[in-house]
Write a protein that holds these residues in place. Structure first.
Motif, short mmCIF file in Angstrom:
data_model
loop_
_atom_site.label_atom_id
_atom_site.label_comp_id
_atom_site.label_asym_id
_atom_site.label_seq_id
_atom_site.Cartn_x
_atom_site.Cartn_y
_atom_site.Cartn_z
N THR A 199 -3.42 -5.01 20.75
CA THR A 199 -2.43 -4.31 21.66
C THR A 199 -1.46 -3.55 20.99
O THR A 199 -0.91 -2.71 21.33
CB THR A 199 -1.64 -5.50 22.67
OG1 THR A 199 -0.92 -6.31 21.70
CG2 THR A 199 -2.70 -6.02 23.44
N GLY A 200 -0.88 -3.89 19.69
CA GLY A 200 -0.14 -3.27 18.91
C GLY A 200 1.49 -3.76 19.40
O GLY A 200 2.21 -3.20 19.06
N ALA A 201 1.35 -4.81 20.20
CA ALA A 201 2.73 -5.38 20.65
C ALA A 201 2.81 -6.80 20.40
O ALA A 201 1.89 -7.52 19.78
CB ALA A 201 2.46 -5.34 22.28
N GLU A 202 3.91 -7.25 20.25
CA GLU A 202 4.48 -8.81 20.09
C GLU A 202 4.21 -9.46 21.34
O GLU A 202 3.89 -8.92 22.50
CB GLU A 202 5.82 -8.80 19.93
CG GLU A 202 6.49 -7.88 19.04
CD GLU A 202 5.83 -8.18 17.56
OE1 GLU A 202 5.64 -9.35 17.01
OE2 GLU A 202 5.84 -7.28 16.49
N PRO A 203 4.08 -10.89 21.16
CA PRO A 203 4.04 -11.79 22.30
C PRO A 203 5.01 -11.54 23.46
O PRO A 203 4.42 -11.78 24.55
CB PRO A 203 4.20 -13.21 21.70
CG PRO A 203 3.68 -12.96 20.28
CD PRO A 203 4.46 -11.73 19.88
N ARG A 204 6.24 -11.29 23.20
CA ARG A 204 7.13 -10.89 24.41
C ARG A 204 6.60 -9.94 25.40
O ARG A 204 6.65 -9.98 26.57
CB ARG A 204 8.18 -10.17 23.82
CG ARG A 204 9.42 -9.83 24.77
CD ARG A 204 10.52 -9.23 23.98
NE ARG A 204 10.42 -7.98 23.37
CZ ARG A 204 10.21 -6.89 23.80
NH1 ARG A 204 10.31 -6.51 24.96
NH2 ARG A 204 9.91 -5.89 22.76
N VAL A 205 5.74 -8.94 24.75
CA VAL A 205 4.67 -8.03 25.81
C VAL A 205 3.48 -8.39 25.97
O VAL A 205 3.06 -8.19 27.25
CB VAL A 205 4.79 -6.74 24.84
CG1 VAL A 205 3.95 -5.53 25.86
CG2 VAL A 205 6.18 -6.21 24.71
N HIS A 206 2.78 -8.90 25.14
CA HIS A 206 1.40 -8.96 25.30
C HIS A 206 0.96 -10.50 26.00
O HIS A 206 -0.23 -10.66 26.57
CB HIS A 206 0.22 -8.98 24.22
CG HIS A 206 0.56 -10.04 23.12
ND1 HIS A 206 0.56 -11.23 23.08
CD2 HIS A 206 0.82 -9.56 21.94
CE1 HIS A 206 0.58 -11.55 21.92
NE2 HIS A 206 0.73 -10.71 21.00
N GLY A 207 1.88 -11.34 26.01
CA GLY A 207 2.00 -12.65 26.75
C GLY A 207 1.15 -13.93 26.14
O GLY A 207 1.24 -14.89 26.70
#
Length: 578
Positions: free
Chosen positions: A108-116
């Motif tokens: 996703t290129g995202a952190e857990p705050r975003v990818h869940g």
């Protein structure tokens, strides 16, 4: 943040001769495939590649490539290190450095705050109750493992809250194919994302590779055939032997028979070499044998074999449209957990992985074409020194015992607010770094947030393993992420409804008592991993730039000439260009 184990020559020669003359030696075809010293291929191309291969090596800490660099062959790690763009200062920017969140970030290129994906497991509200679940649990799907072999319900990537690289590729090029393979289910599923055509992982009970009805309603024919071959059973009479002369290990590692190693505890071949893969002396391959395979270099060779089948079966990179292949090497993590990062075993799996990479790259050169693919390589997290070893070296270190902390907190909450009820507990679960406390039970017993926090605060503060802790109410405050680096990392780890009511930040080299060595914290030894891009005209460079694995997906997207994942926090890295 950038931080950077004798057998005689005669015996070693005899071992080599024995391997050469044995028809199917233990990982021998990997070693001697590279021993011909094939010429390293430097790709050159200007058009977008037809195949992107993303390789995640589970628990590959950032210093391993430097630590063992003189032991690598020309076409394994060194192909990437010498000919690609190697970011030496790559760190995760969150504090849940474990497999599920790490693989989700790669896609996703995202952190857990975003990818869940806040852990490998978590506790979430289900109606009026808390419910424990795995990151890949999906009761709407079934697991498939070949004709006549289903394991019931079920697994999928639906818990992901952000689209990833696979979705971007599929949107722009619907005919493109995305496949993923790992021994671990959460690795295979999370790194492939929501739009993959297939993800495949291994079951140590049956020795089968599995998939899910999320991807197809029936198991692919090639998977049924592969499982029927019992390919991995060829290792049943074999042993895991050291690849290099004993002096190399003695020079670089802690003693092979270190008292803190868990090889005997986990019954996967003991603490010293050689290690029988049929660790239980069974009459035929059984679950203990498959567990031992998982915790040996054979596990990675099994993974690469499935990757080869995927390339051949689906003609990846050979159809005129770009394809995407994810490979996660899970055995490195299993071995690291059992023996620790300073062991003979971790050194040997790293140099064996190097030879296995060389063999796989040679396969891709021949099957796809050396100028037709790119490789992105990283790790999903690092690892801490074994706590007992840290103490031997005069450093801080110790064990966190979740059960004891849970008991103390439960006792205090019951004393303050009364019994939660029959078969009920205020403290639902501890899944490091999260503590799950049931807010509904607390509400039913008129315990305001500030009240129960004041009850547990001194207990948390008195725990010898915990350096700092944060309540969810703090993390959700407007200015939390702007305070200090640790707070920012905790903020990036938090996803409301899935994260616990307390985040624990352990002291250096403190870890849970469920493995010899562990990871999962915001400390640099857990966040530090390599990040390397190679292939199709990419110019060689080594960089000390501060980067994150979140940059992998946007950078691969740039190489494929597709948009980056829409919710990525990472950036396409400017040094990686054709």
């Amino acid at each position: 943040m950038n931080r950077r184990c004798s057998c005689s020559a005669i015996l070693f020669g005899l071992i080599l001769i024995a391997l050469l003359i044995k028809p199917a030696p233990l990982w021998g075809w990997v070693f001697f495939e590279e021993s011909a010293k094939q010429t390293t291929t430097q790709p050159s191309a200007t058009s977008p590649p037809r195949l992107a291969v993303v390789i995640v090596i589970d628990q590959l800490r950032g210093d391993y490539l430097d630590k063992f660099d003189d032991l690598f062959v020309a076409d394994g790690f060194r192909r990437l290190m010498d000919q690609g763009v190697w970011y030496r200062n790559c760190h995760y920017l969150n504090g849940v450095t474990i497999t599920g969140p790490g693989h989700a970030q790669v896609n996703t290129g995202a952190e857990p705050r975003v990818h869940g994906i806040v852990g490998n497991n978590w506790v979430e509200v289900d109606g009026q109750k808390f419910k424990k679940r795995k990151a890949v649990t999906d009761t709407e799907e079934q697991i498939l493992g070949g004709a006549g072999f289903t394991m019931g319900k079920g697994a999928s990537p639906r818990a992901l809250q952000a689209p990833g690289l696979s979705a971007s590729l599929k949107k722009q090029s619907p005919d493109s194919r995305v496949y993923s393979v790992a021994l671990k289910d959460r690795s295979a599923i999370m790194q492939a994302g929501l739009e993959a055509d297939g993800a495949f992982w291994w079951d140590t009970e049956s020795g089968h590779f599995l998939t899910s009805t999320y991807y197809s309603k029936t198991a692919p024919d090639w998977l049924t055939k592969f499982n029927g071959e019992k390919w991995v059973d060829r290792y049943f009479p074999e042993s895991w032997n050291l690849l290099l002369p004993l002096a190399e290990y003695n020079r670089r590692c802690e003693p092979d028979d270190a008292s803190y190693e868990w090889g005997s505890i986990f019954k996967v071949g003991g603490n010293t070499f050689p290690k029988k893969l049929n660790a239980g002396n069974a009459a035929q391959p059984d679950m203990q044998f498959y567990d031992t395979i998982f915790n040996s270099p054979a596990g990675n060779e099994l993974t690469f074999e499935v990757a080869r089948r995927l390339v051949r079966e689906y003609k990846l990179g050979q159809r005129g449209v770009p394809d995407l292949l994810y490979i996660s090497l899970s055995s490195n993590d299993g071995i690291g957990h059992v023996y620790g990062p300073d062991s003979f075993e971790v050194m040997d799996i790293t140099v064996q992985t190097d030879r296995q990479l060389a063999g796989f790259f040679k396969f891709l050169d021949e099957q796809v074409g050396a100028t037709q693919y790119v490789v992105a390589l990283t790790g999903d997290h690092g690892v801490s020194m074994v706590p007992e070893l840290a103490k031997q070296k005069g450093l801080s270190g110790g064990r966190f015992v979740a059960g004891k902390l849970s008991e103390k907190m439960e006792e205090a909450l019951v004393k303050a607010f009364g019994s939660p009820g029959d078969k009920e507990e205020y403290v639902e679960s501890i899944s490091e770094p999260w503590i799950y406390i049931n807010p509904q039970l607390l509400q039913q017993h008129n315990a305001a947030t500030e009240q129960w926090q004041e009850v547990v605060r001194p207990i948390l503060a008195a725990d010898g393993a915990i350096e700092r802790f944060f309540f969810a109410s703090e993390i959700e405050s407007a200015d939390f992420a702007d305070r200090e680096e640790l707070e920012r990392m905790v903020y990036e780890s938090y996803f409301s409804g899935r994260s616990g009511q307390v985040y624990m930040h352990f002291k250096e080299h403190y870890s849970a008592d469920d493995n010899c060595a562990n990871h999962g914290t915001a400390h640099p030894y857990d966040t530090w991993v390599p990040l390397i891009f190679w292939g199709s005209g990419i110019k060689a460079e080594q960089s000390e730039q501060h980067v994150s694995p979140a940059d992998l997906a946007p950078t691969v997207a740039k190489l494929l000439a597709i948009p980056p994942p829409p919710q990525a926090s990472g950036q396409a890295l400017a040094d990686v260009k054709q």
